[in-house]
Design a protein around this motif. Sequence first.
Motif, mmCIF file in Angstrom:
data_model
loop_
_atom_site.group_PDB
_atom_site.id
_atom_site.type_symbol
_atom_site.label_atom_id
_atom_site.label_comp_id
_atom_site.label_asym_id
_atom_site.label_seq_id
_atom_site.Cartn_x
_atom_site.Cartn_y
_atom_site.Cartn_z
ATOM 1 N N GLY A 12 45.396 48.211 30.891
ATOM 2 C CA GLY A 12 46.761 48.725 30.983
ATOM 3 C C GLY A 12 47.246 49.101 32.357
ATOM 4 N N HIS A 13 46.444 48.907 33.390
ATOM 5 C CA HIS A 13 46.895 49.196 34.753
ATOM 6 C C HIS A 13 46.748 47.928 35.597
ATOM 7 C CE1 HIS A 13 45.875 53.524 33.599
ATOM 8 N NE2 HIS A 13 47.180 53.500 33.804
ATOM 9 N N THR A 14 47.729 47.066 35.504
ATOM 10 C CA THR A 14 47.708 45.801 36.228
ATOM 11 C C THR A 14 47.887 46.038 37.721
ATOM 12 O OG1 THR A 14 48.669 44.654 34.341
ATOM 13 C CG2 THR A 14 48.874 43.583 36.479
ATOM 14 N N VAL A 15 47.082 45.368 38.540
ATOM 15 C CA VAL A 15 47.244 45.407 39.994
ATOM 16 C C VAL A 15 47.028 43.996 40.533
ATOM 17 C CG1 VAL A 15 46.588 47.832 40.257
ATOM 18 C CG2 VAL A 15 44.816 46.068 40.326
ATOM 19 N N SER A 16 47.033 43.870 41.865
ATOM 20 C CA SER A 16 46.968 42.548 42.485
ATOM 21 C C SER A 16 45.573 41.945 42.480
ATOM 22 C CB SER A 16 47.476 42.633 43.927
ATOM 23 O OG SER A 16 46.674 43.520 44.683
ATOM 24 N N VAL A 17 44.577 42.698 42.041
ATOM 25 C CA VAL A 17 43.218 42.169 41.932
ATOM 26 C C VAL A 17 42.774 42.254 40.479
ATOM 27 C CG1 VAL A 17 42.611 42.802 44.300
ATOM 28 C CG2 VAL A 17 42.149 44.419 42.440
ATOM 29 N N GLY A 18 41.735 41.496 40.136
ATOM 30 C CA GLY A 18 41.280 41.458 38.752
ATOM 31 C C GLY A 18 40.019 42.245 38.482
#
Length: 332
Positions: A78-84
């Motif tokens: 639930g906390h999308t960022v630019s890395v996986g």
Amino acid sequence: MLNIDEAKIFSEIESRNPKAVVLNSASGIIRLTHDLAQRINEKYSIPAIVIGEPSYGICDTVDQDAARLGADIAFHIGHTVSVGRMGTRTILIDAFDDVSFEEVLGIAIQTLKSYRSIGLCTDSQYLNALPIAKSFFEKAGFRAVVGRGRGLLTEGQVFGCEFYPAFDIREEVDAFVFLGQSRFHSLGIALSTAKPTYMLDPYFQEVFDMKEEADKLYKKSVFSVYQALDAQRFAVIINLKEGQMDTMRAKKFESKLRQRGKKVSLLAMREITNDKLNQFKDVDAFIQTACPRISIDDHFDRPVLSVPQADALIDLLDGKKVESLLERRHWL
């Protein structure tokens, strides 16, 4: 409806064949995470352990806790960022809400008609709605701007303490629109940019002007700094959460305060609450280097300063003027 990227979770489990997994998520989706954990257990016959404490953001991962629990993977949901991926075990899993913004955008057009340029921002949950909102505003005659991502932030995304995509376009727009139900993020945009900010709630179809609430929080933040001016005994708090631990910064504040004649101790804790701090009755004021929103949003009986507030305090102790202490891209 919130949609967790379960396909990615299943794919990771099938490719890595873990002995156990951990699931960590924001408070609003812990129930969904619990249901998902049961399906993982039934499907793969492995322990799927749900972290029962809420995650407050990408700074609140549980990589180390997963290791202690014997889990090979920690799914952070639930906390999308630019890395996986983060750490050695943490895999980030998207959770997007597919609720329609059409009705509340129509209401917003009327509320915002005095502005020409609108900056669009949101959090992880509604990133999928940004292109729709941008097109909607442009068709209505507005100039709609989405700020570029930076660091962990993707285009148009803000955290509760990090505002690059908003701050960096604040001179280009007349006001900001936040897509979603989060006062937490909306107030952060209003305080960091010092621009009119409106929150669009797609569930109740309401448009909220954040000015009054933001003004109250700003005054509270400034008041705490001036309260701490008279303090002689400080405690600087190091947070024990793996993404919020900043020992170096804490020690820098300790050194700066000692150089200015203050008595200083160091504390370490995981959750910073008023009850916990009230145990330290000999302390006049606190500085905490964890989440800056703790100091800004929560209630404490004595001053508990965030990093921007502590910087302002040092300036005041040195006889310097302090202006716009929260107008920053990043509050850490």
